[in-house]
Scaffold this motif. Structure first.
Motif, PDB file in Angstrom:
ATOM      1  N   THR A 499       1.108  -1.313   0.065  1.00 40.33           N
ATOM      2  CA  THR A 499      -0.051   0.147  -0.542  1.00 40.33           C
ATOM      3  C   THR A 499       1.069   1.364  -0.117  1.00 40.33           C
ATOM      4  N   THR A 500       0.960   1.743  -1.141  1.00 40.59           N
ATOM      5  CA  THR A 500       1.265   3.339  -0.764  1.00 40.59           C
ATOM      6  C   THR A 500       0.332   4.772  -0.781  1.00 40.59           C
ATOM      7  N   VAL A 501       0.998   5.371  -0.044  1.00 37.42           N
ATOM      8  CA  VAL A 501       0.032   6.153   0.558  1.00 37.42           C
ATOM      9  C   VAL A 501       1.117   7.607   1.060  1.00 37.42           C
ATOM     10  N   ARG A 502       0.952   8.288   0.105  1.00 33.24           N
ATOM     11  CA  ARG A 502       1.548   9.910   0.144  1.00 33.24           C
ATOM     12  C   ARG A 502      -0.211  10.795   0.621  1.00 33.24           C
ATOM     13  N   THR A 503       0.267  11.891   1.225  1.00 31.14           N
ATOM     14  CA  THR A 503      -0.474  12.658   1.525  1.00 31.14           C
ATOM     15  C   THR A 503      -0.274  14.423   1.984  1.00 31.14           C
ATOM     16  N   ALA A 510      -1.877   7.083   9.413  1.00 30.34           N
ATOM     17  CA  ALA A 510      -2.514   5.481   9.100  1.00 30.34           C
ATOM     18  C   ALA A 510      -1.827   4.570   9.952  1.00 30.34           C
ATOM     19  N   LEU A 512      -0.365   0.650   9.203  1.00 29.32           N
ATOM     20  CA  LEU A 512       0.050   0.360   7.959  1.00 29.32           C
ATOM     21  C   LEU A 512       0.792  -0.782   8.129  1.00 29.32           C
ATOM     22  N   ASP A 516       4.761  -1.139   3.868  1.00 24.68           N
ATOM     23  CA  ASP A 516       4.354  -0.286   3.046  1.00 24.68           C
ATOM     24  C   ASP A 516       4.761   1.006   2.820  1.00 24.68           C
ATOM     25  N   PHE A 518       4.772   5.382   2.915  1.00 26.72           N
ATOM     26  CA  PHE A 518       4.134   6.508   3.478  1.00 26.72           C
ATOM     27  C   PHE A 518       4.902   7.922   3.606  1.00 26.72           C
ATOM     28  N   SER A 519       4.291   8.489   3.019  1.00 25.59           N
ATOM     29  CA  SER A 519       5.274  10.027   3.301  1.00 25.59           C
ATOM     30  C   SER A 519       4.318  11.098   3.418  1.00 25.59           C
ATOM     31  N   LEU A 524       2.382   7.907  11.399  1.00 21.84           N
ATOM     32  CA  LEU A 524       2.487   6.679  10.955  1.00 21.84           C
ATOM     33  C   LEU A 524       2.643   5.168  11.585  1.00 21.84           C
ATOM     34  N   SER A 526       3.408   1.551  11.955  1.00 22.93           N
ATOM     35  CA  SER A 526       4.145   1.289  11.169  1.00 22.93           C
ATOM     36  C   SER A 526       3.872  -0.227  12.178  1.00 22.93           C
TER      37      SER A 526
END
Length: 777
Positions: A499-503, A510, A512, A516, A518-519, A524, A526
């Protein structure tokens, strides 16, 4: 006496002096003669003649056999003699007899009583009977010094030869050191004017040469004999500045410092840095060599030796060369449903790892996967968007080495079929669920309007007061939250593909997999694993606590419109310290509390506690014990229906000791709860001074720091040995300070409390009930 007798007597008298010089044999004859009777003695005439002395020895010569031995030699005597007297003088005094030889044919004598470095004079005389000759010619001899001992040589690589010895004679005042290159013709290389010298370094040497040395001691004009000749071979100069240049299939070694005495150069290689093998023998002018027998991704150690037939080799310093990696080749891409299947070949040695690169324009590539060493030469990309062109490249990796990228392979993915569903929940939460993969979900906001794009569709909705929840249940989806989004957004993606999350938004939480991506801002969580070995699969959870008994499922929003202390209602287990503390956080720092648990959208919840400065994740279901407290045995949902209190209580039943029982959480101290939430705290006691104590607590509440209080066993108006939440502090109408507390029971515990468990106390009343407390740092 007759005439004959008188004549005889007179003759004997006249000849008395001559007879005294006669030999013993003649004297014996005279005695016998006198013994004759007069009547028988005839009248005779006797004439006695004296023996002449022997001639003096001639041609005396002296030889020194050693520092303490002198040999004398002389010519044979012209007439027979009985022996010789050996006379010696130290050169300044009178001669002394040092020996008497009783052999008339002696021609030599060895004097072993001399000292080294001394002058002696010798003469000898012969004798026969009592007759003694004159003295021979005088010979002088100066004894030599002792020869130095333990004369040895040690080469100092190619820079010189160190010679050392021990002094042979106490009289030594210096040394003469001689050197030869052929062992025959010697020349002096140093005259050493020191009696204590025991070594010398001959630095005027040529590498690759064998030298012969000999040494003698000196004392003024006197010298010792030479030592035995010793030899020393000066090593060839070692090659210098050895360097290595590598490719994946070769190593080129170069060096300088060639020695003109060298006849060849040996290139040596090792794979362990200790055992070397010669891989090439080169001519006397060689200064480079390319080794093409290497393997990629391997470290080698090299050294170079100068060689000749006569002298020791000169060995260079080592150089380490690590060969690179060959780029993978024959890359192939095929579609497998919505995934891209990549395969390739590799000429490197076995055990490679690989890096998978992907690009949308075949120019700018991004790493999308790293395969461990020993991985198969295949990879499935499950994160590619549907209906798009992608270019792929592969790099080989081994340790820290990475090859050049392979040639590109380009493929277009299959058209997309969206599996994203959008719905509402609990009358205030907006839910986005992606059950498939390879979807791209984008969220933006304009004013109070949310816009959600997924799978080619767009959905708009008024901003959800209960928050936006995005669940990636299929994995391999890409979720982007625009900076315009202000609504609290919770994203989960556990157990599926990447899963890729860009916020770009701040208010994002998040939860995850640790693998995964996360940026951006936000928080986050993890998750590498769940406590108790619980799976990340949809619906999996920890077993209910062992003393749960009959259970009922809670059905409501985890946080509602935000956690409040009214959501806390204690049941039949003595965990007031826990519930009063979480109620304090709900009242003072609800955002912090909301980062401690999440609704996973599959009937389970993940609760995060902190232990040893690291997170521990406990996954529980919606089933909680049923009983007599509004249908629940222990903590109940709040008046608004928020279920976070019973869910966190169920999770702590496992986390606190691992016993996974409600009984294990009975009785405790509030600071333990603060630590489990990752908050530092300090304990305090009720001070005797109202003003200082009150001002400190007012500052705590103003800063949003949770405060929990503990009553004594003998509390006057409150429940004894119990924890309360400090709600507020205000000034009383008639002066003084009023403290408002809440009982975590959520109902009246004593007559002083109202029906919801709230009570307001003066400072004096507070002191009569409360003994200590815990405040967030």
């Amino acid at each position: 006496m007759n005439m004959t007798t008188r004549f005889t007597t007179q003759l004997l008298h006249n000849c008395g002096k001559a007879l005294n010089a006669l030999t013993q044999e003649a004297l014996a004859d005279a005695d016998a003669f006198e013994a004759l009777e007069p009547r028988t003695l005839m009248s005779i005439s006797l004439v006695v003649k004296a023996e002449p002395p022997p001639a003096a020895p001639a041609a005396l010569v002296a030889h020194t056999l050693s520092p303490t031995t002198v040999q004398l030699d002389w010519a044979a005597a012209p007439n027979a003699v009985d022996g010789f007297y050996i006379m010696r003088s130290d050169g300044a005094g009178a001669y002394q007899q040092i020996a008497k030889l009783t052999t008339g044919n002696a021609r030599s004598f060895i004097d072993t009583s001399v000292l080294s470095n001394h002058s002696y004079h010798y003469e000898i005389a012969a004798y026969k009977g009592t007759a003694r000759s004159g003295y021979s010619n005088i010979v002088a001899k100066f004894t030599p010094l002792y020869t130095p001992t333990t004369f040895i040589a040690a080469t100092l690589s190619s820079s010189g030869v160190r010679l050392s010895w021990k002094a042979g004679d106490a009289d030594t005042r210096g040394y003469v050191l001689m050197r030869s290159t052929d062992g025959k013709n010697f020349s002096t290389i140093s005259t050493i004017s020191s009696s204590t010298a025991t070594s010398y370094i001959d630095s005027a040497v040529v590498s690759g040469t064998i030298y012969a040395y000999r040494l003698q001691a000196t004392a003024g004009a006197n010298i010792s004999t030479f030592t035995a000749t010793i030899r020393a071979a000066v090593a060839l100069r070692a090659p210098t500045n050895v360097q290595a240049a590598t490719t994946p299939t070769s190593v080129t070694i170069s060096w300088g410092g060639l020695d003109k005495s060298a006849t060849s150069y040996l290139v040596m290689r090792s794979t362990d840095g200790a055992t070397f093998t010669t891989i090439a023998t080169l001519g006397s002018t060689a200064s480079t060599y390319t080794d093409t027998t290497v393997t990629s991704a391997t470290s080698y150690t090299y050294r170079v030796q100068s060689r000749s037939a006569m002298a020791p080799a000169g060995t260079s310093a080592t150089v380490i060369a690590s060969t690179g990696l060959l780029a993978p080749r024959s890359i192939n891409a095929t579609l497998s449903g919505s995934d891209v299947r990549l395969t390739w070949s590799d000429a490197n040695k076995p055990g490679m790892g690989y890096i998978v690169l992907r690009s949308l324009d075949n120019v700018h590539f991004t790493r999308i996967a790293t395969l461990a060493q020993g991985a198969s030469r295949a990879f499935t990309d499950s994160t590619a968007d549907a209906g798009r062109w992608y270019a792929y490249r592969i790099q080989a990796a081994y340790g820290t080495k990475v090859s050049e990228a392979s040639a590109s392979v380009v493929i277009k993915t299959a058209p997309s079929v969206s599996t994203v569903e959008i719905s509402t929940r609990y009358d205030g939460e907006l839910i986005v669920t992606a059950s498939g993969s390879s979807d791209t979900i984008t969220v933006s906001q304009a004013g109070s309007m949310l816009t959600i794009s997924a799978g080619g569709r767009t959905y708009t909705s008024l901003s959800a007061p209960g928050g936006l929840f995005i669940y990636d249940h299929g994995g391999a989806n890409t979720i982007t939250i625009d900076s315009s989004v202000t609504v609290r957004t919770t994203i989960t993606g556990l157990g599926g593909s990447l899963t890729t999350v860009r916020t770009l938004a701040q208010n994002v939480s998040a939860w995850l997999d640790s693998t995964d991506i996360f940026s951006g801002p936000g928080i986050l969580h993890s998750i590498a694993s769940f406590a108790g070995g619980v799976s990340k699969a949809i619906g999996a959870s920890l077993a209910n606590p062992k003393d749960s008994g009959e259970t009922t499922k809670v059905d409501g929003s985890l946080w509602g419109r935000g956690p409040t202390m009214d959501d806390v209602n204690q049941g039949g287990v003595g965990d007031c310290y826990f519930l009063a503390s979480v109620a304090a956080f709900a009242n003072e720092a609800p955002e912090l509390l909301m980062e401690s648990a999440v609704d996973l959208g599959d009937g389970t919840y993940a609760v995060q506690f902190i232990q040893d400065d690291g997170p521990v994740f406990v996954r529980v279901s919606t089933a909680v014990p049923s009983g007599y407290f509004s249908g629940y045995a222990y903590a109940q949902p709040g008046a608004s229906g928020a279920v976070w209190a019973p869910i966190m209580e169920k999770a702590v039943a496992y986390f606190r000791t691992g016993a996974n029982s409600y009984a294990s959480i009975a009785s405790g101290w509030m600071g333990e709860v603060y630590s489990a939430l990752g908050v530092k705290s300090s304990d305090f006691i009720i001070a005797s001074s109202e003003s200082g104590f009150t001002s400190g607590l007012i500052a705590d509440l103003a800063a949003g720091r949770a405060v929990t209080l503990a009553t004594s066993l003998s509390a006057k108006t409150l429940v004894g040995n119990h924890a309360y939440t400090l709600v507020s502090i205000a000034s009383g109408s008639s002066g003084g300070t009023l403290f408002t507390l809440r009982n975590p029971w959520g109902v009246s515990g004593t007559s002083a409390e109202n029906s919801d468990g709230f009570v307001t106390l003066t400072f004096a009343q507070l002191k009569a009930n409360v003994v200590a407390g815990t405040r967030a740092a």
